[in-house]
Design a protein around this motif. Structure first.
Motif: not given
Length: 195
Positions: A30-50, A68-71
């Motif tokens: 689920x985290x991977x699915x959500x992270x992929x969703x936000x990468x369509x908006x912000x290139x450098x986004x990573x899950x911060x906490x579970x 999430x953290x966004x660099x």
């Protein structure tokens, strides 16, 4: 590094659907699915906490919490930099008019009731010149309310559908409403790098 916090409350059938997702998939998937969703908006986004969730079965409300953290959230554009703010959860549920058949009824997702608030904490006091507006028709309603609180840009939205289609006689007005609504669902908050 910018921090993106996303709390989402699902109610009724939407809560049942999310409950099924958590029961059938691992948290990691689920985290991977959500992270992929936000990468369509912000290139450098990573899950911060579970990812976490709270399930109120008595009221049938399931609340999901994401962090999430966004660099490098600021995107350079000449002498300016900008950060994109989107109400994507609403945009994905608003159908675009059929340009080839402008006088035919248009299907609507129904029932839909989305209350969406974006709070962006800027590095300094900000200016936001656009005004809010509201639209109400027999088929749908939409309300946009922007607010400023010092360095916080607060964008509030509410989108509701009242039936499963827009009749042909409402399509001319819907095309105008659609253009206005979509414009309000995405903003580029820019600054001057020389300041």
């Amino acid at each position: 590094v910018a921090v993106l916090e996303v709390p989402t409350a699902y109610k009724g059938a939407a809560a049942n659907s999310m409950r099924a997702t958590f029961n059938s998939s691992s948290i990691k998937n689920i985290e991977q699915m959500y992270e992929t969703y936000y990468k369509n908006i912000y290139d450098r986004v990573k899950v911060r906490d579970s990812i976490g969730y709270e399930d109120n079965t008595s009221q049938n409300i399931l609340t999901v919490r994401e962090n999430y953290d966004i660099t490098d959230i600021w995107v350079p554009d000449g002498k300016h930099e900008y950060v994109s703010v989107q109400a994507r959860a609403i945009f994905e549920r608003i159908p675009s008019p059929d340009e080839d058949h402008p006088d035919k009824p248009l299907a609507l997702a129904y029932p839909v009731d989305i209350d969406f608030t974006s709070i962006t904490i800027m590095p300094e006091t900000w200016v936001f010149s656009d005004e809010g507006f509201s639209i109400t028709t027999p088929s749908y309603s939409f309300k946009f309310t922007p607010q400023l609180e010092d360095n916080k840009v607060i964008l509030k939205y509410r989108y509701i559908t009242y039936r499963d289609h827009i009749p042909a006689e409402e399509m001319k007005q819907y095309k105008k409403d659609y253009d206005k609504i979509v414009k309000s669902l995405q903003y580029s908050l820019s600054n001057n790098k020389d300041l």
